[in-house]
Structure formats: structure tokens, C-alpha cells
Design a protein around this motif. Structure first.
Motif, short mmCIF file in Angstrom:
data_model
loop_
_atom_site.label_atom_id
_atom_site.label_comp_id
_atom_site.label_asym_id
_atom_site.label_seq_id
_atom_site.Cartn_x
_atom_site.Cartn_y
_atom_site.Cartn_z
N LEU A 59 -19.96 101.46 44.12
CA LEU A 59 -19.13 100.54 44.92
C LEU A 59 -17.65 100.87 44.74
N ARG A 60 -16.88 100.55 45.76
CA ARG A 60 -15.42 100.60 45.61
C ARG A 60 -15.02 99.48 44.66
N TYR A 61 -13.95 99.71 43.92
CA TYR A 61 -13.45 98.68 43.01
C TYR A 61 -12.97 97.48 43.82
N SER A 62 -13.38 96.29 43.42
CA SER A 62 -12.95 95.06 44.08
C SER A 62 -12.66 94.00 43.02
N GLU A 63 -12.32 92.84 43.48
CA GLU A 63 -11.98 91.73 42.58
C GLU A 63 -13.14 91.42 41.63
N ILE A 64 -12.81 91.30 40.35
CA ILE A 64 -13.80 90.99 39.31
C ILE A 64 -13.41 89.66 38.70
N THR A 65 -14.39 88.75 38.61
CA THR A 65 -14.16 87.43 38.04
C THR A 65 -14.30 87.50 36.53
N PRO A 66 -13.24 87.17 35.77
CA PRO A 66 -13.32 87.24 34.31
C PRO A 66 -14.30 86.20 33.75
N VAL A 67 -14.87 86.51 32.59
CA VAL A 67 -15.79 85.60 31.91
C VAL A 67 -15.15 85.25 30.56
N PRO A 68 -14.78 83.98 30.38
CA PRO A 68 -14.15 83.57 29.11
C PRO A 68 -15.09 83.81 27.92
N GLY A 69 -14.52 84.33 26.84
CA GLY A 69 -15.28 84.54 25.60
C GLY A 69 -16.15 85.79 25.61
N LEU A 93 -14.56 100.46 26.40
CA LEU A 93 -15.74 100.78 25.61
C LEU A 93 -15.57 102.10 24.86
N PHE A 94 -14.91 103.08 25.48
CA PHE A 94 -14.69 104.38 24.86
C PHE A 94 -13.40 104.41 24.04
N ARG A 95 -12.73 103.26 23.93
CA ARG A 95 -11.48 103.14 23.18
C ARG A 95 -10.39 104.06 23.71
N LEU A 96 -10.25 104.03 25.05
CA LEU A 96 -9.21 104.81 25.73
C LEU A 96 -8.13 103.87 26.24
N PRO A 97 -6.95 104.39 26.52
CA PRO A 97 -5.88 103.53 27.04
C PRO A 97 -6.25 102.97 28.42
N PRO A 98 -5.84 101.74 28.71
CA PRO A 98 -6.16 101.15 30.02
C PRO A 98 -5.43 101.87 31.14
N ALA A 99 -5.97 101.75 32.35
CA ALA A 99 -5.35 102.34 33.54
C ALA A 99 -5.52 101.37 34.70
N GLN A 100 -4.55 101.36 35.58
CA GLN A 100 -4.63 100.51 36.76
C GLN A 100 -5.63 101.11 37.75
N PRO A 101 -6.49 100.27 38.34
CA PRO A 101 -7.42 100.77 39.37
C PRO A 101 -6.64 101.35 40.55
N ASP A 102 -7.19 102.41 41.14
CA ASP A 102 -6.58 103.01 42.33
C ASP A 102 -7.67 103.27 43.38
N ASP A 103 -7.36 104.07 44.38
CA ASP A 103 -8.30 104.34 45.47
C ASP A 103 -9.54 105.10 45.00
N GLU A 104 -9.44 105.80 43.88
CA GLU A 104 -10.57 106.57 43.36
C GLU A 104 -11.47 105.75 42.43
N THR A 105 -10.98 104.63 41.92
CA THR A 105 -11.73 103.82 40.96
C THR A 105 -13.01 103.30 41.61
N ARG A 106 -14.11 103.41 40.89
CA ARG A 106 -15.41 102.97 41.40
C ARG A 106 -16.14 102.14 40.36
N VAL A 107 -17.11 101.38 40.85
CA VAL A 107 -18.03 100.65 39.99
C VAL A 107 -19.41 101.26 40.21
N ILE A 108 -19.96 101.87 39.17
CA ILE A 108 -21.30 102.44 39.25
C ILE A 108 -22.28 101.36 38.79
#
Length: 190
Positions: A59-69, A93-108
Motif C-alpha cells: 500500500l501507499r503510505y497513508s494516515e496511521i492512527t496511533p495506539v496509546p501505550g 525496529l532495526f534501531r535506525l534513525p527516523p525518516a519522514q515518509p515520502d512518495d516512495e514510502t510503502r506499507v507492506i
């Protein structure tokens, strides 16, 4: 027929028989090569691969609803055609620096077990590759990070690029909360 002619004919028959055996040997060696299909994706310019049979869709990256806790690597949830899908930040999860989602970002979207699917946020998706099992090497113990080492199933070079093959089940189990029965069993109390 002269003795020399018979010797030449015998030599030719032996050569034909040897050629036939060599062809059969090559054919059986080709049949023994086992290929595994891997869906490949990139996170922080590294190429990773997972078993393509576990991938449901991309899927293309879209709005994700956060889950408290939730665990730090869980970004939240999305609604996928009426089903709730937990979304994991692979960078966290891989302990890498965060990055802003862009046009290439996907959700597998991958199958975790028979009743649950999980979304993995990746920087980009690459392609599906058929990789021969014989070319997969064990993961080197270069990192002192036990968490990431246990996710890695092996490594493989394909067209001059290193592909890190992940054990998706182990990766997802590391962030899935344990059942109450598992907690009771591990504490020794019944």
C-alpha cells in the motif's frame, strides 16, 4: 572391418556414452537447485528480503492512527477494507534513525499468522526475486546487537547487491505481546 576401425567405433561409442552421462548429471544437478522467491524492499538504503508467500499486498503510505501505550516500534493501526492492521516502523525496529515518509514510502501488508496481518512501513519496495538457496549464506556476527541478529535468516548477493534476508516470524514475535498463558507458563505458576 579392420581392428583399427573396430577400435575407433568402440572409442566413439564410449565417448557418446560419456556425453550422455554428463548430460544426465548436469540435468540432475539443475533439478536439485532450490529457489525461494523473496519480496525485496529498502530501509535506510539497505536491501532486505522476505518470503513472498507472506506478502498480502503493498500500500501507499497513508494516515496511521496511533495506539496509546503500544511498543515504540508500533506506529499505530490502519483500516484495510474493514480489517484493523497493526503498522510497524521498520526503522524503529532495526534501531535506525527516523525518516519522514515520502512518495516512495510503502506499507507492506504481511501475514503474521492465520488470523492476523501486520503492516511494515519501508522506505521503498524493490522487486520479487528468485534466489537459489545454495547462494544464501549465514548472517555474519558483525553486530553486537542480539535483537537484529535474530531477525536475519541469511544474506545473499544478487547482481552485485547484498540482500539481507529476514525471518519475518521471529521479527514480528519480538514485538507481539505475550499471551497471559505464556506469561503464567514462563513464571512457573499454574
Amino acid at each position: 572391418m579392420s581392428l583399427q576401425a573396430e577400435a575407433d567405433q568402440l572409442q566413439m561409442l564410449k565417448a557418446l556414452e560419456q556425453k550422455k552421462q554428463d548430460q544426465q548429471s548436469r540435468k540432475s544437478q539443475q533439478e536439485e537447485i532450490i529457489y525461494h522467491q523473496r519480496a525485496t524492499f529498502r530501509v535506510d538504503n539497505e536491501l532486505y528480503g522476505i518470503d513472498v508467500m507472506q506478502v498480502k499486498e503493498v500500500l501507499r503510505y497513508s494516515e496511521i492512527t496511533p495506539v496509546p501505550g503500544a511498543d515504540a516500534s508500533i506506529l499505530g493501526i490502519i483500516n484495510l477494507r474493514g480489517n484493523v492492521v497493526t503498522v510497524i516502523d521498520t526503522r524503529q525496529l532495526f534501531r535506525l534513525p527516523p525518516a519522514q515518509p515520502d512518495d516512495e514510502t510503502r506499507v507492506i501488508v504481511v501475514e503474521f499468522n492465520e488470523s492476523e496481518v501486520i503492516g511494515l512501513v519501508v522506505d521503498s519496495v524493490d522487486e520479487v526475486l528468485s534466489l537459489p538457496q545454495s547462494e544464501v549464506d549465514r548472517a555474519p556476527n558483525a553486530s553486537g546487537d542480539e535483537t537484529s541478529k535474530r531477525f536475519v535468516q541469511g544474506v545473499c548477493y544478487h547482481n552485485g547487491m547484498l540482500i539481507i534476508l529476514l525471518d519475518l516470524s521471529k521479527m514480528l514475535l519480538s514485538i507481539t505481546p505475550a499471551d497471559d498463558e505464556d506469561i503464567v507458563a514462563s513464571s512457573g505458576a499454574l
